[in-house]
Design a protein around this motif. Structure first.
Motif, PDB file in Angstrom:
ATOM      1  N   ARG A  55       0.806  -1.164   0.025  1.00 61.10           N
ATOM      2  CA  ARG A  55       0.012   0.137  -0.032  1.00 61.10           C
ATOM      3  C   ARG A  55       0.864   1.359  -0.060  1.00 61.10           C
ATOM      4  O   ARG A  55       0.480   2.121  -0.679  1.00 61.10           O
ATOM      5  CB  ARG A  55      -0.858   0.020   1.081  1.00 61.10           C
ATOM      6  N   TRP A 210      -7.068   6.073   1.133  1.00 60.31           N
ATOM      7  CA  TRP A 210      -7.813   4.896   1.760  1.00 60.31           C
ATOM      8  C   TRP A 210      -6.524   3.714   2.123  1.00 60.31           C
ATOM      9  O   TRP A 210      -6.477   3.121   3.159  1.00 60.31           O
ATOM     10  CB  TRP A 210      -8.631   4.242   0.756  1.00 60.31           C
ATOM     11  N   ARG A 211      -5.556   3.897   1.205  1.00 55.89           N
ATOM     12  CA  ARG A 211      -4.299   3.069   1.332  1.00 55.89           C
ATOM     13  C   ARG A 211      -3.717   3.184   2.885  1.00 55.89           C
ATOM     14  O   ARG A 211      -3.343   2.395   3.532  1.00 55.89           O
ATOM     15  CB  ARG A 211      -3.355   3.036   0.463  1.00 55.89           C
ATOM     16  N   ASP A 214      -6.188   1.838   5.674  1.00 60.32           N
ATOM     17  CA  ASP A 214      -5.964   0.464   5.681  1.00 60.32           C
ATOM     18  C   ASP A 214      -5.087   0.097   6.385  1.00 60.32           C
ATOM     19  O   ASP A 214      -4.870  -0.911   7.225  1.00 60.32           O
ATOM     20  CB  ASP A 214      -6.155   0.015   4.184  1.00 60.32           C
ATOM     21  N   ASP A 243     -15.282  -3.192   7.068  1.00 58.13           N
ATOM     22  CA  ASP A 243     -13.976  -3.528   6.636  1.00 58.13           C
ATOM     23  C   ASP A 243     -13.564  -4.515   5.977  1.00 58.13           C
ATOM     24  O   ASP A 243     -13.031  -4.631   5.092  1.00 58.13           O
ATOM     25  CB  ASP A 243     -13.226  -3.314   8.073  1.00 58.13           C
ATOM     26  N   CYS A 254     -16.316   0.314  10.183  1.00 61.66           N
ATOM     27  CA  CYS A 254     -15.378   0.548   9.047  1.00 61.66           C
ATOM     28  C   CYS A 254     -14.597   1.985   9.569  1.00 61.66           C
ATOM     29  O   CYS A 254     -15.091   2.814  10.361  1.00 61.66           O
ATOM     30  CB  CYS A 254     -15.693   0.621   7.714  1.00 61.66           C
TER      31      CYS A 254
END
Length: 379
Positions: A55, A210-211, A214, A243, A254
Motif C-alpha cells: 500500500r 484509503w491505503r 487501511d 471493513d 469501518c
C-alpha cells in the motif's frame, strides 16, 4: 521514509481525449531530460524501501504520478501502460492495454525505471499520432478528428490487463484455523492494551488516502495479535459492508463510521474485540453440542444449526456466506476431518446457493446440510 497521507486524485486515463495526450501540444518535451526531472520531484526523496508494504508502494507511485502531471500535464498518467493489437481469447484482434504493479528496488533503479516508462509512453503516443508502423489503424471507426490509431486503442473493444505483483496476504479471519481461536480473553485488560496500540501511531484523518487508513487498521490488528494471539484479527470482521464484509461483529463497521475521536475509537475497538471473542466462545459451545459426530443425522443437524446461527449473527447481509464457510470449515477441523478435504466439501455443498442479503429457504439449508453430511460420511 516520510509518508504523506493526503488523498491522491489522478485523472482517469480512459477519459483522456486526443487533445489531452497529443504530443504535438508539447513540442518542448525533452525525453533526455525526463530522468533528471523525475529525480527532482518532491516524492522522489521518499522512495519506499524494497520491503515496504504494497500500500505504501502503490501510494508512492500515485504521488509521483501526481507530481509528474503537475510538471508535464494529464497525458503522463498513462505511463504504466503499453498497448498492442492482439488476438485475445476469442475476442478477435483487439487493443490490449497492459500494466503491472511496479516494484521498488533501490531508489536509483526505481526512479530510472519510472523515467524510462514515461519516455516509452510519450514515444507510444508519438507513434499513435501517425501509426507509422501500421500497428493500430486498421478498421478505425469514424471519429472526431483524433488519429485513427487513437480511436482504435480507445475504442469499445479494448481490453485492460493488469498484473498484480504485490504480496497482499496478511492476517485475516478467513485464514484462521480453529486451533488458533482456542484462547481466552480477560476484558479487563483490553482498554489499556487498545490505548497502547493506538498511541503507537497517529490516527489518519478521514480525508487521508484509503491505503494509509487501511494500513493503520492493519497496524491495530497487528498490535492486538501481538498481545492476544492470531485470533484477535477478527475484531473488525463487521456485519454487512464493513471493513472485512460479512462478519459477526456489530461494534465495528469501518474507518469512515467507526473512527472518530481517539477515546471513542478506542471504545469501539475494545467493544469489537470483546464481541469477536464472545462469538468464538459461543461457537465453541455450539461445536461441543455436536461433537463427536457419530452418524449422518448428526452431521445434518450440526451443519443446519451452524448455518442458521451464522445467518442470524451476520443478519444475512453482504457476503455473510463467507463467514458461514469459515465456521463450517472450523467445524470440520474440530471434527477431525482431513484439512485437504475442507475446500472440496464446502465448494460442493454450498456451490453458490447462498447469496448476499438473502436468507436461504429452509429447504436450501437442509439440502446443504445433507450434502455436507453425505460427503463427509462417504469419506
Amino acid at each position: 521514509m516520510t509518508v504523506a497521507v493526503d488523498r491522491v486524485d489522478l485523472p482517469d486515463h480512459w477519459r483522456l481525449s486526443w487533445q489531452d495526450v497529443d504530443p504535438a501540444a508539447r513540442p518542448a518535451f525533452d525525453p533526455a531530460g525526463v530522468a533528471e526531472l523525475v529525480r527532482g520531484l518532491p516524492p522522489a526523496a521518499d522512495v519506499p524501501p524494497a520491503d515496504a508494504d504494497w500500500r505504501l508502494v502503490s501510494f508512492w507511485f500515485d504521488r509521483m504520478t501526481e507530481a509528474l502531471i503537475d510538471r508535464l500535464g494529464d497525458w503522463v498518467v498513462g505511463w504504466p501502460y503499453t498497448i498492442a493489437m492482439e488476438d485475445y481469447r476469442g475476442r478477435g484482434v483487439v487493443p490490449v492495454w497492459r500494466s503491472a504493479a511496479r516494484l521498488v528496488t533501490t531508489p536509483e533503479e526505481t526512479l530510472a525505471r519510472l523515467a524510462a516508462d514515461v519516455v516509452a509512453w510519450h514515444e507510444l503516443l508519438v507513434e499513435i499520432a501517425t501509426d507509422a508502423r501500421g500497428r493500430f489503424s486498421a478498421g478505425a471507426p469514424a471519429g472526431d478528428g483524433a488519429p485513427p490509431a487513437w480511436r482504435v486503442v480507445q475504442g469499445p473493444d479494448r481490453i485492460a490487463v493488469h498484473i498484480d505483483r504485490w504480496d497482499r496476504t496478511g492476517p485475516s479471519p478467513y485464514r484462521l484455523t480453529w486451533a488458533e481461536t482456542d484462547a481466552s480473553l480477560d476484558p479487563e485488560t483490553v482498554p489499556a492494551v487498545v490505548r497502547a496500540v493506538l498511541s503507537a501511531q497517529e490516527i489518519p484523518a478521514q480525508e487521508a488516502d484509503w491505503r494509509i487508513k487501511d494500513l493503520w487498521l492493519d497496524s491495530i490488528s497487528a498490535g492486538l495479535i501481538d498481545r492476544y494471539g492470531s485470533w484477535a484479527v477478527g475484531w473488525r470482521w463487521s456485519v454487512g459492508e464493513g471493513d472485512l464484509d460479512g462478519g459477526p461483529v456489530g461494534a465495528w463497521c469501518c474507518f469512515r463510521h467507526s473512527v472518530t475521536t481517539p477515546e471513542a475509537t478506542a471504545d469501539a475497538i475494545h467493544a469489537a474485540l470483546v464481541e469477536w471473542r464472545d462469538w468464538l466462545d459461543d461457537l465453541a459451545e455450539r461445536f461441543d453440542r455436536f461433537l463427536p459426530v457419530e452418524n449422518l443425522d448428526g452431521w445434518e443437524r450440526a451443519v443446519a444449526h451452524l448455518v442458521t446461527a451464522v445467518g442470524d449473527r451476520t443478519q444475512y447481509e453482504s457476503a455473510w456466506y463467507g463467514c458461514c464457510e469459515t465456521v463450517l470449515r472450523w467445524f470440520l477441523e474440530a471434527a477431525g476431518v482431513d484439512p485437504a478435504r475442507h475446500e472440496e466439501l464446502l465448494d460442493h455443498a454450498i456451490g453458490g446457493r447462498f447469496h448476499s442479503w438473502v436468507e436461504p429457504p429452509r429447504e436450501v439449508v437442509e439440502s446443504v446440510a445433507e450434502d455436507v453430511a453425505r460427503r463427509v460420511a462417504g469419506g
